[in-house]
Design a protein around this motif. Structure first.
Motif, short mmCIF file in Angstrom:
data_model
loop_
_atom_site.label_atom_id
_atom_site.label_comp_id
_atom_site.label_asym_id
_atom_site.label_seq_id
_atom_site.Cartn_x
_atom_site.Cartn_y
_atom_site.Cartn_z
N ALA A 164 0.83 -1.21 0.00
CA ALA A 164 0.00 0.00 0.00
C ALA A 164 0.86 1.26 0.00
O ALA A 164 0.52 2.26 -0.66
N ALA A 165 1.97 1.24 0.73
CA ALA A 165 2.88 2.39 0.73
C ALA A 165 3.48 2.60 -0.66
O ALA A 165 3.61 3.74 -1.14
N LEU A 166 3.82 1.50 -1.33
CA LEU A 166 4.34 1.60 -2.70
C LEU A 166 3.26 2.14 -3.64
O LEU A 166 3.56 2.91 -4.56
N ALA A 167 2.01 1.76 -3.42
CA ALA A 167 0.92 2.23 -4.26
C ALA A 167 0.75 3.74 -4.14
O ALA A 167 0.53 4.44 -5.13
N ASP A 168 0.84 4.25 -2.92
CA ASP A 168 0.74 5.70 -2.73
C ASP A 168 1.84 6.43 -3.50
O ASP A 168 1.58 7.42 -4.21
N ASP A 169 3.06 5.97 -3.33
CA ASP A 169 4.18 6.62 -4.01
C ASP A 169 4.04 6.53 -5.53
O ASP A 169 4.34 7.48 -6.25
N SER A 193 8.04 2.01 -12.23
CA SER A 193 9.40 2.33 -11.80
C SER A 193 9.46 2.53 -10.29
O SER A 193 10.39 2.07 -9.62
N VAL A 194 8.46 3.20 -9.75
CA VAL A 194 8.41 3.43 -8.30
C VAL A 194 8.22 2.11 -7.55
O VAL A 194 8.89 1.85 -6.54
N ILE A 195 7.31 1.29 -8.03
CA ILE A 195 7.03 0.01 -7.36
C ILE A 195 8.25 -0.89 -7.36
O ILE A 195 8.67 -1.41 -6.32
N ASP A 201 7.26 -6.17 -6.39
CA ASP A 201 7.27 -7.13 -7.50
C ASP A 201 6.52 -6.53 -8.70
O ASP A 201 5.75 -5.59 -8.55
N ALA A 202 6.75 -7.12 -9.87
CA ALA A 202 5.90 -6.79 -11.00
C ALA A 202 4.47 -7.22 -10.66
O ALA A 202 4.25 -8.35 -10.23
N PRO A 203 3.49 -6.33 -10.80
CA PRO A 203 2.12 -6.69 -10.42
C PRO A 203 1.55 -7.76 -11.34
O PRO A 203 2.01 -7.93 -12.48
N THR A 240 2.59 -4.37 -5.63
CA THR A 240 2.75 -5.76 -5.17
C THR A 240 4.05 -5.92 -4.39
O THR A 240 5.11 -5.46 -4.83
N TYR A 241 3.96 -6.58 -3.24
CA TYR A 241 5.13 -6.85 -2.42
C TYR A 241 5.05 -8.28 -1.91
O TYR A 241 4.07 -8.65 -1.25
N HIS A 242 6.04 -9.09 -2.25
CA HIS A 242 6.03 -10.52 -1.90
C HIS A 242 4.73 -11.19 -2.34
O HIS A 242 4.15 -11.99 -1.61
#
Length: 385
Positions: A164-169, A193-195, A201-203, A240-242
């Protein structure tokens, strides 16, 4: 592996308990999400024939897969018994699967199959059905592992919050790139690029970036589109993370928003607020869509709203970030439970005026109500100049 061994063992024990409660001797696992959840096994090889066999007793899990996946299975999972079927003209891995089941003395047994998954095509299901016809009883058991995955553990929620933090950024970067002369594909690249640069991960799908008339579309389409002055850009994506996903959605306006944009934004903002308030533990999930419908209908947008307003999220593989069931539709009796991760979206697309507006966020159902994971204010985003 991304979890302690004890957590994997507990998940397997719970799956076996459900098998026993449903009088099933074993489960044929075709969903990659189930393999990841139960054992940590992480691969894209599920697009071919791949099956893990989980018995209701203490027999260890057996994985049938192709040679390219063997090392990953050994190093990313708790699985020790790995069998290989080899590509050859006329090869039928369903026969290899039957041999494994025979080893486990499952002839004549009642065996569950994960049918509701992209990991089992109609072609492969027909091969399994024919190979086991008259040899055992096959029963749809798609719910066994999926039902366990709906409520997340504390470690899983840690990964969701990171996503979720990556999504905001990523959203901030994408809105900044929504400017005249830019390609909508450049906007998508800015978010990815931010994610990826943040360790994600690649979504499993997207991002969806639809500009101009495409902003009314409910799905992504191929081909670049140049963003124009006073344009609208619908952004919907998962960070996406892990493998765990957190989604966010906005319609950004380039230049000065039209009065219709502002009016529609007020409606979707009020709707998402009412929907979030309805996500209370113990209440049916259908109440979330009831709130969605109530606000939209009162504003005169009944004809433009969707029939559902969101869905469950978790750790998923291509082709989609949706992790359903459950879906959020009116009448869904499933009670909200602490630990559920839900994506709520309020979407308006008016084909008569050509104006679109959307707002969506991911939340965790908690004991005290809903915890919205995005830290961004729900305001009308205006693109760069």
């Amino acid at each position: 592996m991304h979890f302690e061994r004890q957590e994997y063992d507990s998940r397997v024990a719970n799956a076996r308990r459900i098998l026993q409660e449903n009088d099933l001797a074993a489960l044929l696992i075709f969903a990659q999400e189930s393999n990841f959840y139960l054992t940590g096994y992480d691969t894209g090889g599920y697009v071919f024939f791949q099956c893990a066999v989980l018995t209701a007793d203490s027999d260890e899990i057996t994985l049938l897969t192709r040679r390219p996946d063997v090392q990953q299975a050994k190093e990313t999972s708790t699985i020790n018994d790995i069998r290989v079927w080899y590509d050859a003209e006329g090869a039928n891995p369903a026969n290899d699967l039957k041999a494994i089941l025979d080893e486990k003395d499952l002839a004549g047994a009642r065996i569950g199959v994960e049918l509701s998954t992209y990991g089992l095509t109609g072609f492969n299901w027909e091969r399994v059905r024919v190979a086991l016809s008259g040899w055992c009883e096959l029963v749809d058991a798609s719910h066994v592992v999926q039902s366990l995955r709906v409520v997340k553990s504390p470690t899983e929620l840690t990964y969701v919050r990171k996503a979720a933090a990556l999504a905001d950024d990523a959203l901030l970067a994408m809105v900044e790139n929504c400017k005249p002369g830019s390609l909508d594909t450049q906007v998508a690249a800015a978010g990815l690029s931010v994610i990826l640069g943040g360790g994600g991960d690649a979504p499993p799908a997207g991002p969806l970036v639809n500009s101009g008339p495409r902003a009314l579309y409910g799905r992504g389409v191929c081909g670049e589109h140049i963003i124009e002055k006073r344009d609208q850009v619908t952004l919907e994506f998962a960070a996406t993370y892990h493998r765990y996903n957190a989604c966010i959605m906005r319609t950004a306006v380039v230049g000065t928003p039209l009065s219709q944009h502002r009016n529609m934004f007020t409606v979707v903002r009020d709707a998402i607020g009412a929907m979030t308030e309805a996500a209370q533990p113990g209440r049916p999930l259908g109440k979330i869509d009831d709130a969605h419908r109530r606000v939209f209908d009162a504003a005169g947008h009944q004809v433009n709203r969707f029939a559902a307003c969101g869905y469950s999220l978790g750790a998923t593989y291509r082709p989609i970030w949706m992790d359903v069931p459950p879906m959020l539709y009116s009448g869904n009796p499933t009670p909200a439970q602490p630990g559920m991760v839900l994506f709520l979206h309020a979407i308006l697309a008016d084909p008569d005026t050509g104006v679109a507006m959307s707002l969506g966020h991911t939340l965790v159902v908690a004991k005290g109500g809903a915890e919205v994971l995005s830290k961004l204010d729900p305001k009308l985003p205006v693109g760069g100049h």
